[in-house]
Write a protein that holds these residues in place. Structure first.
Motif, mmCIF file in Angstrom:
data_model
loop_
_atom_site.group_PDB
_atom_site.id
_atom_site.type_symbol
_atom_site.label_atom_id
_atom_site.label_comp_id
_atom_site.label_asym_id
_atom_site.label_seq_id
_atom_site.Cartn_x
_atom_site.Cartn_y
_atom_site.Cartn_z
ATOM 1 N N GLU A 45 6.780 0.243 -7.933
ATOM 2 C CA GLU A 45 7.564 0.004 -9.150
ATOM 3 C C GLU A 45 7.576 -1.495 -9.448
ATOM 4 O O GLU A 45 7.716 -2.317 -8.546
ATOM 5 N N ALA A 88 8.705 2.381 -4.600
ATOM 6 C CA ALA A 88 9.414 3.402 -5.371
ATOM 7 C C ALA A 88 9.378 4.721 -4.608
ATOM 8 O O ALA A 88 8.422 5.008 -3.877
ATOM 9 N N TYR A 89 10.400 5.539 -4.777
ATOM 10 C CA TYR A 89 10.458 6.832 -4.095
ATOM 11 C C TYR A 89 11.330 7.771 -4.924
ATOM 12 O O TYR A 89 12.092 7.326 -5.806
ATOM 13 N N GLY A 90 11.218 9.069 -4.660
ATOM 14 C CA GLY A 90 12.010 9.997 -5.446
ATOM 15 C C GLY A 90 11.855 11.434 -5.015
ATOM 16 O O GLY A 90 10.977 11.789 -4.227
ATOM 17 N N THR A 114 12.041 15.373 -6.970
ATOM 18 C CA THR A 114 12.054 16.051 -8.263
ATOM 19 C C THR A 114 12.172 17.548 -8.078
ATOM 20 O O THR A 114 11.503 18.134 -7.217
ATOM 21 N N TYR A 149 15.834 12.528 -8.723
ATOM 22 C CA TYR A 149 16.400 11.285 -8.200
ATOM 23 C C TYR A 149 15.268 10.274 -8.116
ATOM 24 O O TYR A 149 14.172 10.584 -7.639
ATOM 25 N N THR A 150 15.504 9.060 -8.597
ATOM 26 C CA THR A 150 14.511 7.996 -8.498
ATOM 27 C C THR A 150 15.151 6.777 -7.848
ATOM 28 O O THR A 150 16.316 6.456 -8.109
ATOM 29 N N GLN A 187 17.170 11.117 -13.517
ATOM 30 C CA GLN A 187 16.557 11.297 -14.825
ATOM 31 C C GLN A 187 16.297 12.773 -15.095
ATOM 32 O O GLN A 187 16.142 13.581 -14.166
ATOM 33 N N SER A 225 20.244 4.331 -14.162
ATOM 34 C CA SER A 225 20.055 3.710 -12.856
ATOM 35 C C SER A 225 21.178 2.737 -12.542
ATOM 36 O O SER A 225 21.706 2.054 -13.426
ATOM 37 N N VAL A 271 6.303 2.572 -13.196
ATOM 38 C CA VAL A 271 6.332 3.272 -11.907
ATOM 39 C C VAL A 271 5.067 4.118 -11.772
ATOM 40 O O VAL A 271 4.685 4.825 -12.711
ATOM 41 N N THR A 285 3.554 6.925 -8.926
ATOM 42 C CA THR A 285 3.882 7.650 -7.704
ATOM 43 C C THR A 285 2.886 8.773 -7.431
ATOM 44 O O THR A 285 2.243 9.285 -8.342
ATOM 45 N N ASN A 332 3.201 12.527 -5.504
ATOM 46 C CA ASN A 332 4.252 13.435 -5.076
ATOM 47 C C ASN A 332 3.630 14.722 -4.512
ATOM 48 O O ASN A 332 2.658 15.243 -5.054
#
Length: 212
Positions: free
Chosen positions: A46, A61-63, A65, A80-81, A108, A131, A203, A205, A207
């Protein structure tokens, strides 16, 4: 007579091959769980643009979904981000801290739209997010704050059975930049009392997860 039999056999073979290929394609499509509930966990990088780019270095960055796909192409996501970043030491005078200088935690909601109905599916997305920025280092011009954002982006998703992999890049338009007092909080006038920030957050990512 022999030529007619050979021609007929060739036609049957061509039809059989075409049917087999069609059946194989249909099997691949049906064996991929593209509809249903998807859980994804991922990470990436990010960073920031405009005036924030010179002050905050790109970070991790991590999250997580959770998505529901009522059709093969339409998806609705809640996620969640988060991210951890360091300040650019050559630009800011900061105290030493153990760990990242700034931590972001957010949530988000987004809608994804597939550009094909195949197991390897490119898609576009858009939504809204919020955020919370927690500034851990003592840095002049930075403070804890809550900031809204509009994420837009594109990605490529792969379905193999219930296994799901997703690669995504998105850009987040920030409602304001009040966590960074050294840049204008909202410097794009949209008319009336609505303003927006010219700075943003990007960002990227990868996943991994499953669809049920």
């Amino acid at each position: 007579m022999g030529k007619g039999l050979l021609a007929g056999a060739a036609a049957v073979a061509v039809l059989a091959a075409g049917s087999a290929q069609a059946a194989s394609t249909e099997l691949r499509r049906s064996s991929a769980d593209m509809r249903g509930l998807t859980f994804l966990v991922g990470g990436g990088v990010e960073g920031y643009t405009s005036g924030l780019r010179d002050q905050i270095d790109p970070g991790l960055a991590y999250g997580v979904t959770v998505a529901i796909k009522p059709t093969n192409v339409l998806g609705i996501e809640l996620g969640y981000t988060g991210a951890i970043s360091d300040f650019n030491d050559s630009r800011l005078l900061t105290t030493d801290t153990s760990g990242p200088d700034i931590v972001r935690n957010g949530a988000q909601a987004a809608v994804t739209l597939g550009l094909s109905a195949t197991p390897l599916q490119p898609y576009v997305m858009g939504g809204v997010g919020l955020s919370r920025y927690n500034v851990r280092a003592l840095a002049p011009g930075f403070q804890d704050d809550t900031v809204g954002n509009i994420p837009v982006g594109a990605g490529l998703r792969l379905h193999i059975g219930s296994f799901t992999a997703d690669a995504r890049v998105n850009y987040n338009f920030l409602f304001d930049q009040e966590f960074a007092l050294t840049v204008p909080p909202s410097d794009v006038n949209l008319g009336s009392d609505e303003t927006f920030s010219s700075g943003g957050r990007y960002v990227g990512t990868i996943n991994l997860g499953a669809t049920f």
